[in-house]
Design a protein around this motif. Structure first.
Motif, PDB file in Angstrom:
ATOM      1  N   UNK A   1      23.666  48.818 -23.912  1.00 25.48           N
ATOM      2  CA  UNK A   1      24.903  48.466 -24.620  1.00 25.48           C
ATOM      3  C   UNK A   1      25.782  47.573 -23.741  1.00 25.48           C
ATOM      4  N   UNK A   2      26.172  46.428 -24.291  1.00 29.28           N
ATOM      5  CA  UNK A   2      27.089  45.532 -23.567  1.00 29.28           C
ATOM      6  C   UNK A   2      28.400  45.434 -24.349  1.00 29.28           C
ATOM      7  N   UNK A   3      29.460  45.914 -23.706  1.00 25.13           N
ATOM      8  CA  UNK A   3      30.793  45.865 -24.333  1.00 25.13           C
ATOM      9  C   UNK A   3      31.712  44.889 -23.593  1.00 25.13           C
ATOM     10  N   UNK A   4      31.303  44.504 -22.390  1.00 22.31           N
ATOM     11  CA  UNK A   4      32.103  43.633 -21.540  1.00 22.31           C
ATOM     12  C   UNK A   4      32.263  42.259 -22.224  1.00 22.31           C
ATOM     13  N   UNK A   5      33.515  41.876 -22.446  1.00 23.63           N
ATOM     14  CA  UNK A   5      33.806  40.638 -23.195  1.00 23.63           C
ATOM     15  C   UNK A   5      33.195  39.399 -22.538  1.00 23.63           C
TER      16      UNK A   5
ATOM     17  N   UNK B   1      28.554  35.408 -23.074  1.00 23.50           N
ATOM     18  CA  UNK B   1      27.358  34.760 -22.532  1.00 23.50           C
ATOM     19  C   UNK B   1      26.110  35.136 -23.338  1.00 23.50           C
ATOM     20  N   UNK B   2      26.315  35.497 -24.618  1.00 22.14           N
ATOM     21  CA  UNK B   2      25.207  36.077 -25.393  1.00 22.14           C
ATOM     22  C   UNK B   2      23.967  35.179 -25.452  1.00 22.14           C
ATOM     23  N   UNK B   3      24.166  33.869 -25.344  1.00 22.46           N
ATOM     24  CA  UNK B   3      22.998  32.973 -25.438  1.00 22.46           C
ATOM     25  C   UNK B   3      22.053  33.121 -24.249  1.00 22.46           C
TER      26      UNK B   3
ATOM     27  N   UNK C   1      11.582  41.853 -26.630  1.00 22.24           N
ATOM     28  CA  UNK C   1      13.016  42.059 -26.428  1.00 22.24           C
ATOM     29  C   UNK C   1      13.754  41.617 -27.688  1.00 22.24           C
ATOM     30  N   UNK C   2      14.673  42.451 -28.126  1.00 25.60           N
ATOM     31  CA  UNK C   2      15.435  42.121 -29.335  1.00 25.60           C
ATOM     32  C   UNK C   2      16.916  42.235 -29.024  1.00 25.60           C
ATOM     33  N   UNK C   3      17.630  41.125 -29.163  1.00 29.54           N
ATOM     34  CA  UNK C   3      19.076  41.130 -28.931  1.00 29.54           C
ATOM     35  C   UNK C   3      19.775  41.228 -30.280  1.00 29.54           C
ATOM     36  N   UNK C   4      20.626  42.237 -30.418  1.00 27.65           N
ATOM     37  CA  UNK C   4      21.373  42.395 -31.667  1.00 27.65           C
ATOM     38  C   UNK C   4      22.866  42.465 -31.350  1.00 27.65           C
ATOM     39  N   UNK C   5      23.667  42.123 -32.346  1.00 28.41           N
ATOM     40  CA  UNK C   5      25.116  42.181 -32.146  1.00 28.41           C
ATOM     41  C   UNK C   5      25.738  42.959 -33.291  1.00 28.41           C
ATOM     42  N   UNK C   6      26.781  43.724 -32.989  1.00 23.66           N
ATOM     43  CA  UNK C   6      27.585  44.314 -34.064  1.00 23.66           C
ATOM     44  C   UNK C   6      28.802  43.407 -34.189  1.00 23.66           C
ATOM     45  N   UNK C   7      28.974  42.853 -35.391  1.00 23.98           N
ATOM     46  CA  UNK C   7      30.047  41.872 -35.581  1.00 23.98           C
ATOM     47  C   UNK C   7      31.020  42.350 -36.651  1.00 23.98           C
ATOM     48  N   UNK C   8      32.295  42.284 -36.312  1.00 26.31           N
ATOM     49  CA  UNK C   8      33.340  42.514 -37.340  1.00 26.31           C
ATOM     50  C   UNK C   8      34.077  41.190 -37.445  1.00 26.31           C
ATOM     51  N   UNK C   9      35.348  41.120 -37.017  1.00 27.30           N
ATOM     52  CA  UNK C   9      35.971  39.785 -37.014  1.00 27.30           C
ATOM     53  C   UNK C   9      35.487  38.998 -35.798  1.00 27.30           C
ATOM     54  N   UNK C  10      34.971  39.706 -34.816  1.00 27.80           N
ATOM     55  CA  UNK C  10      34.348  39.067 -33.657  1.00 27.80           C
ATOM     56  C   UNK C  10      33.153  39.941 -33.246  1.00 27.80           C
ATOM     57  N   UNK C  11      32.409  39.516 -32.207  1.00 27.61           N
ATOM     58  CA  UNK C  11      31.299  40.361 -31.751  1.00 27.61           C
ATOM     59  C   UNK C  11      31.900  41.575 -31.031  1.00 27.61           C
TER      60      UNK C  11
END
Ligand code: BTN
Length: 240
Positions: A58-62, A67-69, A109-119
């Motif tokens: 889990x990555x929560x650090x803004x 740097x998600x790419x 490896x699978x990168x997923x994001x939880x997105x609301x108004x931002x990631x």
């Protein structure tokens, strides 16, 4: 680093998707068995009970979220460093996020994001084949595992700690501005290959020119040279 372990779970990535609000940045969740492990393009990720390394981070650090790419490829590179420590050479990154040994896949490896108004968070899910010897199912090419490569079983707990520590260390370096390109470009599996790809829902044959310094991929489609980001394309070595 925090580590949670489950003997059995639906999916370590789904667990993080459902619980990220109550967990800390850099929480690792591993499992012996997943009943609903998933991979890219909605495929199932099946893995023999207790044989492989299955985990999500889990990555929560803004700053890291921004740097998600780079996250998938740095995760692949971090895993390769550990595989080399075990004596497995000839490892490659099949851009953006699979690890191959010679021409056989050893890790997804699978990168997923939880997105609301931002990631809100990123979830890096990694399935590394460790002690599984037989792979049943439909594969264009059978996967490999550490055990198949080394002809001996690997201590999963020891391996897990090495992978977690190296991944965390490299993500901190990434955040501090370290440029991994000179290391990563040497592991480019697709470079120089002609492959079938699905780009904008259309299957075409393209030539891969290689990974760019910003970790996008340079390809040649007929006469056009294009840079693509992960998620835009999938590759096959034969026509489907
Ligand atoms: C792929 O190659 O398609 C990516 C596979 C990723 C599988 C891992 S196993 C741990 C984590 N939990 C999941 O459900 N998927 C990832």
């Amino acid at each position: 680093m925090k580590v949670l372990h489950f003997e059995s779970i639906d999916s370590t990535s789904t667990y993080l998707k459902n619980n990220y609000q109550d967990l800390d940045n850099m929480t690792f969740v591993s499992a012996d068995y997943q009943s609903a492990g998933h991979g890219r393009n909605n495929r199932n990720w099946k893995s023999e009970n207790g044989s492989n390394l299955l985990f999500s981070l889990l990555i929560l650090d803004r700053e890291l979220i921004n740097l998600f790419k780079s996250i998938s490829i740095i995760s692949a590179y971090s895993t390769i460093e550990v595989l080399k420590e075990y004596g497995i050479s000839n490892c490659f990154i099949k851009w953006p996020n699979d690890i191959y040994v010679n021409d056989e896949k050893i890790c997804g490896i699978l990168l997923e994001a939880v997105t609301k108004s931002q990631i809100e968070c990123l979830i890096v899910g990694i399935g590394l084949n460790v002690n599984q010897k037989v792979f049943e199912g439909e594969y264009l090419r059978l996967p490999t595992s550490m055990c198949k490569e080394l002809n001996k079983e690997v201590d999963l707990n020891e391996l897990k700690l090495k992978v977690f520590n190296n991944l965390e260390k490299n993500l901190i370096k990434l955040k501090e501005g370290y440029d991994f390109y000179s290391e990563i470009k040497d592991y480019d599996y697709l470079k120089g290959k002609e492959v079938y790809s699905i780009l904008n829902n259309e299957e075409k044959k393209i030539s891969v020119l290689g990974i760019n310094p910003d970790y996008s991929l340079k390809i040649k489609d007929k006469e056009n040279i294009i840079d693509i980001d992960s998620g835009e394309i999938s590759f096959h070595t034969s026509k489907i």
